[in-house]
Design an enzyme around this catalytic site. Structure first.
Site, mmCIF file in Angstrom:
data_model
loop_
_atom_site.group_PDB
_atom_site.id
_atom_site.type_symbol
_atom_site.label_atom_id
_atom_site.label_comp_id
_atom_site.label_asym_id
_atom_site.label_seq_id
_atom_site.Cartn_x
_atom_site.Cartn_y
_atom_site.Cartn_z
ATOM 1 N N ASN A 9 -64.112 -9.039 -67.801
ATOM 2 C CA ASN A 9 -63.704 -10.061 -66.839
ATOM 3 C C ASN A 9 -64.879 -11.011 -66.630
ATOM 4 O O ASN A 9 -65.860 -10.652 -65.993
ATOM 5 C CB ASN A 9 -63.311 -9.371 -65.516
ATOM 6 C CG ASN A 9 -63.036 -10.360 -64.400
ATOM 7 O OD1 ASN A 9 -62.893 -11.561 -64.639
ATOM 8 N ND2 ASN A 9 -62.972 -9.865 -63.171
ATOM 9 N N LYS A 11 -64.983 -13.681 -64.954
ATOM 10 C CA LYS A 11 -64.957 -14.325 -63.622
ATOM 11 C C LYS A 11 -65.196 -15.843 -63.753
ATOM 12 O O LYS A 11 -64.807 -16.435 -64.752
ATOM 13 C CB LYS A 11 -65.969 -13.665 -62.704
ATOM 14 C CG LYS A 11 -65.863 -12.135 -62.697
ATOM 15 C CD LYS A 11 -66.597 -11.514 -61.564
ATOM 16 C CE LYS A 11 -66.571 -10.002 -61.709
ATOM 17 N NZ LYS A 11 -67.018 -9.300 -60.542
ATOM 18 N N HIS A 96 -57.327 -8.317 -58.346
ATOM 19 C CA HIS A 96 -58.768 -8.020 -58.332
ATOM 20 C C HIS A 96 -59.268 -8.067 -56.884
ATOM 21 O O HIS A 96 -58.788 -8.881 -56.093
ATOM 22 C CB HIS A 96 -59.516 -9.032 -59.206
ATOM 23 C CG HIS A 96 -60.943 -8.645 -59.448
ATOM 24 N ND1 HIS A 96 -61.930 -8.848 -58.511
ATOM 25 C CD2 HIS A 96 -61.535 -8.036 -60.500
ATOM 26 C CE1 HIS A 96 -63.077 -8.393 -58.997
ATOM 27 N NE2 HIS A 96 -62.864 -7.895 -60.197
ATOM 28 N N GLU A 98 -61.769 -9.318 -55.600
ATOM 29 C CA GLU A 98 -62.266 -10.638 -55.166
ATOM 30 C C GLU A 98 -61.104 -11.551 -54.788
ATOM 31 O O GLU A 98 -61.230 -12.391 -53.899
ATOM 32 C CB GLU A 98 -63.146 -11.246 -56.275
ATOM 33 C CG GLU A 98 -64.480 -10.517 -56.374
ATOM 34 C CD GLU A 98 -65.118 -10.544 -57.755
ATOM 35 O OE1 GLU A 98 -64.676 -11.324 -58.626
ATOM 36 O OE2 GLU A 98 -66.079 -9.766 -57.960
ATOM 37 N N GLU A 168 -61.240 0.182 -59.208
ATOM 38 C CA GLU A 168 -62.484 -0.545 -59.006
ATOM 39 C C GLU A 168 -62.927 -0.421 -57.551
ATOM 40 O O GLU A 168 -62.519 -1.231 -56.705
ATOM 41 C CB GLU A 168 -62.285 -2.028 -59.334
ATOM 42 C CG GLU A 168 -61.867 -2.296 -60.756
ATOM 43 C CD GLU A 168 -62.346 -3.662 -61.227
ATOM 44 O OE1 GLU A 168 -63.065 -3.709 -62.209
ATOM 45 O OE2 GLU A 168 -62.013 -4.665 -60.578
ATOM 46 N N GLY A 174 -70.265 -5.453 -58.994
ATOM 47 C CA GLY A 174 -71.353 -6.422 -58.987
ATOM 48 C C GLY A 174 -72.562 -5.985 -58.172
ATOM 49 O O GLY A 174 -73.450 -6.787 -57.883
ATOM 50 N N SER A 214 -69.773 -2.046 -61.991
ATOM 51 C CA SER A 214 -71.131 -1.885 -62.523
ATOM 52 C C SER A 214 -71.195 -0.985 -63.761
ATOM 53 O O SER A 214 -72.134 -0.203 -63.924
ATOM 54 C CB SER A 214 -72.079 -1.375 -61.424
ATOM 55 O OG SER A 214 -72.166 -2.331 -60.377
ATOM 56 N N GLY A 235 -67.309 -6.444 -65.524
ATOM 57 C CA GLY A 235 -67.619 -7.792 -65.049
ATOM 58 C C GLY A 235 -68.920 -8.276 -65.667
ATOM 59 O O GLY A 235 -68.956 -8.708 -66.825
#
Ligand code: PEP
Length: 258
Positions: A9, A11, A96, A98, A168, A174, A214, A235
């Site tokens: 991903n 992003k 997701h 986010e 996740e 992240g 991560s 990510g």
């Protein structure tokens, strides 16, 4: 046997030129031999078309990071699932954390998106996961159950072959702080049991459950060694070809070629 799957991903990173460069380097590195698992990249919307051209002779599949749940119309700034299908996407990431955190996506919205992606004949990567405070409050399973039930509400058993779930934990995304393989395995096992109760043990057995948060070249092997971890949604590390390639290669020891 269920599909083993590593997806990147990207992003909100990379211009079109940057995405072409990254996808080309990855495609070169992977070559045309059968990889140890399914591989996908999810560049930003504007780079999907160019990325598809670059990866078309490689085994890498194309994924989008989001979509709208309507076909078309007055939704300024949005992209529909049918547009993503037309540009060559095989997968769409839905829900997701986010999107949930910054764009107010509820389980009901995620559910509409999942259904739309499936109705277009694409695969949905459905993201679920708890926040740090939820984990500390001991409600991880409750949160994940609500998200899984919400996302799959009304999804037919026959459509489940096109669903991937990505566990996740929000606290691991992240942050450089991944869940331990045992923490991931516990939640993955829980999700599989939940899906068995919602559908059937055959559907649960065939469901691909990725871990995300991560994942790096250095920790992928230990995560993939867990019996219910079927790959990773990556990510930050997917923006570095060597790191992403190392994650893919980690699949060799544990996953059979699909
Ligand atoms: C993600 O965004 O899905 C993700 C897992 O990010 P990272 O690998 O950077 O934690």
């Amino acid at each position: 046997m269920r599909k083993k799957f590593v997806a990147g991903n990207w992003k909100m990173n990379k211009t079109v030129a940057g995405a072409i460069a990254l996808a080309s380097e990855l495609a070169r590195k992977i070559g045309s031999d059968a990889p140890p698992c399914e591989i996908a990249i999810a560049p930003p919307f504007i780079a999907l078309d160019s990325a598809r051209e670059v990866i078309k002779k490689s085994p890498i599949k194309l994924a989008a990071q989001n979509c709208h749940y309507e076909n078309d119309g007055a939704y300024t700034g949005e992209i529909s699932a049918s547009m993503l299908k037309a540009v060559g996407c095989d997968y769409v990431i839905v829900g997701h954390s986010e999107r949930r955190q910054y764009f107010g996506e509820t389980d009901a919205i995620v559910n509409k998106k999942v259904k739309k992606v499936l109705s277009e004949g694409m695969n949905a990567i459905v993201c679920v996961g708890e926040t740090l405070s939820e984990r500390e409050a001991g409600v991880t399973e409750k949160v994940v159950e609500t998200q899984v039930r919400g996302a799959l509400n009304g999804v037919l058993e026959s459509e489940m072959k096109s669903v991937v779930i990505a566990y996740e934990p929000v606290w691991a995304i992240g942050t450089g702080k991944n869940a331990t393989p045992e923490q991931a395995e516990d939640v993955h096992r829980f999700i599989r049991q939940l899906v068995a109760s919602l559908y059937s043990s055959a559907v649960a057995e065939n469901l691909t459950i990725q871990y995300g948060g991560s994942v790096k070249g250095s920790n992928a092997k230990d995560l993939f060694a867990m019996p219910n971890v079927d790959g990773a949604l990556v990510g930050g590390a997917s923006l570095k070809v060597d790191e992403f390639y190392q994650i893919i290669q980690s699949a060799h020891n544990f996953f059979t070629t699909i």
